[in-house]
Design a protein around this motif. Structure first.
Motif, PDB file in Angstrom:
ATOM      1  N   VAL A 159      24.954  31.323  36.422  1.00  0.00           N
ATOM      2  CA  VAL A 159      26.131  32.047  35.957  1.00  0.00           C
ATOM      3  C   VAL A 159      26.649  32.875  37.137  1.00  0.00           C
ATOM      4  O   VAL A 159      26.059  33.887  37.497  1.00  0.00           O
ATOM      5  N   PRO A 160      27.757  32.467  37.771  1.00  0.00           N
ATOM      6  CA  PRO A 160      28.260  33.153  38.962  1.00  0.00           C
ATOM      7  C   PRO A 160      29.178  34.323  38.613  1.00  0.00           C
ATOM      8  O   PRO A 160      30.409  34.233  38.719  1.00  0.00           O
ATOM      9  N   ASP A 161      28.584  35.431  38.208  1.00  0.00           N
ATOM     10  CA  ASP A 161      29.387  36.580  37.794  1.00  0.00           C
ATOM     11  C   ASP A 161      29.123  37.778  38.707  1.00  0.00           C
ATOM     12  O   ASP A 161      28.418  38.707  38.350  1.00  0.00           O
ATOM     13  N   GLU A 162      29.713  37.723  39.878  1.00  0.00           N
ATOM     14  CA  GLU A 162      29.557  38.806  40.841  1.00  0.00           C
ATOM     15  C   GLU A 162      30.216  40.083  40.314  1.00  0.00           C
ATOM     16  O   GLU A 162      31.147  40.032  39.512  1.00  0.00           O
ATOM     17  N   LYS A 163      29.732  41.225  40.788  1.00  0.00           N
ATOM     18  CA  LYS A 163      30.232  42.520  40.327  1.00  0.00           C
ATOM     19  C   LYS A 163      31.756  42.608  40.464  1.00  0.00           C
ATOM     20  O   LYS A 163      32.326  42.260  41.499  1.00  0.00           O
ATOM     21  N   VAL A 164      32.414  43.131  39.430  1.00  0.00           N
ATOM     22  CA  VAL A 164      33.878  43.134  39.368  1.00  0.00           C
ATOM     23  C   VAL A 164      34.513  43.905  40.517  1.00  0.00           C
ATOM     24  O   VAL A 164      35.504  43.469  41.104  1.00  0.00           O
ATOM     25  N   LEU A 165      33.965  45.054  40.867  1.00  0.00           N
ATOM     26  CA  LEU A 165      34.578  45.898  41.894  1.00  0.00           C
ATOM     27  C   LEU A 165      34.155  45.534  43.313  1.00  0.00           C
ATOM     28  O   LEU A 165      34.668  46.102  44.278  1.00  0.00           O
ATOM     29  N   PHE A 166      33.248  44.586  43.447  1.00  0.00           N
ATOM     30  CA  PHE A 166      32.727  44.252  44.769  1.00  0.00           C
ATOM     31  C   PHE A 166      33.696  43.369  45.540  1.00  0.00           C
ATOM     32  O   PHE A 166      34.254  42.407  45.010  1.00  0.00           O
ATOM     33  N   GLY A 167      33.900  43.691  46.830  1.00  0.00           N
ATOM     34  CA  GLY A 167      34.640  42.817  47.723  1.00  0.00           C
ATOM     35  C   GLY A 167      36.128  43.058  47.797  1.00  0.00           C
ATOM     36  O   GLY A 167      36.863  42.222  48.340  1.00  0.00           O
TER      37      GLY A 167
END
Length: 287
Positions: A159-167
């Motif tokens: 499940v590729p769910d990287e942190k919303v605020l990251f990047g």
């Protein structure tokens, strides 16, 4: 609760340079897992190498993009192979075509079914399923991914769910990448409940989307400092020859730098200091 980390190299089998890097990352570094691409030109070599890498997790890297060849004859999946008998170049082209109603879901099902069977027929023990450019999570294709995972009893799925605020980056290109990452992450997150109900295990956390092809040593060390309790996956794209990869695919990836990250003594030291346990999806299915 313990901190556990799966370090997965995508695109195993796509090129000899990737195959060599996967071996080195596993034998001399922190790589624990890799995802095998059935349509890759170096597939046969990857299968042979995988048999020699005792203990590495082997996943199935479902593919609908990348300008690659299909496993089925292109004329059997015409809605997927409209450019010279090959898959389209990237996920934006595929999504746009799908939103126009030009992708036949039966073509997707049969091609992915053929990719899975090609890998299972090697006799390699498959630990999980994921997708090239994460198209296994696209809302129209996810039901097919789930159906095939259940059909072939594949126990785990990325499940590729990287942190919303990251990047976040204020540049035009950075903003587009940031928005695309969040759209995909939110879509992927929405599938967690369905996967849990189906009995398919998943990673709890994910890193590597914004750093795709550029997961440098300093970045990996920084992200290790953010690893939480539970199971985290680092997605990597190592290669042993950047120039050869760029000549073929033109992705701008720094695969040799990613390989350095995987074999870095500094990275290993941070893992030990933070008591982060390296595992593969095999360990996840057995827990």
């Amino acid at each position: 609760m313990a901190k556990k980390l799966i370090v997965n190299a995508d695109d195993f089998g796509i090129h000899e340079a990737v195959n060599r890097a996967v071996c080195r990352g596993f034998e001399s570094g922190i790589l624990t897992s890799t995802s095998l691409m059935a349509g890759g030109r170096a597939f046969d070599e990857a299968v042979k190498l995988a048999g020699d890498m005792k203990g590495i997790g082997i996943g199935i890297h479902l593919t609908l993009v990348g300008g690659l060849e299909t496993v089925l004859p292109p004329e059997e999946v015409p809605s997927l192979t409209w450019e010279g008998g090959r898959l389209c170049s990237n996920y934006m082209e595929l999504i746009q075509r799908d939103l126009k109603g030009r992708i036949r879901m039966d073509d997707v099902y049969r091609e992915w079914d053929a990719q899975i069977l090609k890998i299972l027929d090697t006799g390699l023990p498959v630990t999980h399923i994921d997708g090239h450019q994460h198209m296994h999570m696209w809302s129209h294709f996810f039901p097919i991914t789930l159906t095939l995972a259940k059909k072939y009893h594949i126990p785990c799925m990325r499940v590729p769910d990287e942190k919303v605020l990251f990047g976040f980056s204020p540049t035009p290109g950075g903003l587009f990448r940031f928005a695309a990452k969040n759209g995909l992450s939110l879509m992927a997150r929405s599938h967690r409940k369905t996967l849990k109900k189906a009995g398919i295990r998943t990673n709890d956390h994910f890193w590597g989307m914004m750093y795709g092809g550029h997961f440098y040593e300093n970045r990996m060390i920084s992200i290790l400092g953010r690893v939480e309790d539970g199971v985290t996956e680092f997605m990597c794209h190592p290669s042993a020859d950047r120039e050869a990869m760029e000549e073929t695919f033109h992705w701008g990836y720094e695969g040799e730098e990613e390989l350095k990250s995987l074999t870095s003594a500094s990275v290993r030291k941070v893992l030990e200091e933070r008591k982060i346990q390296l595992i593969s999806y095999r360990n996840l299915q057995e827990s």
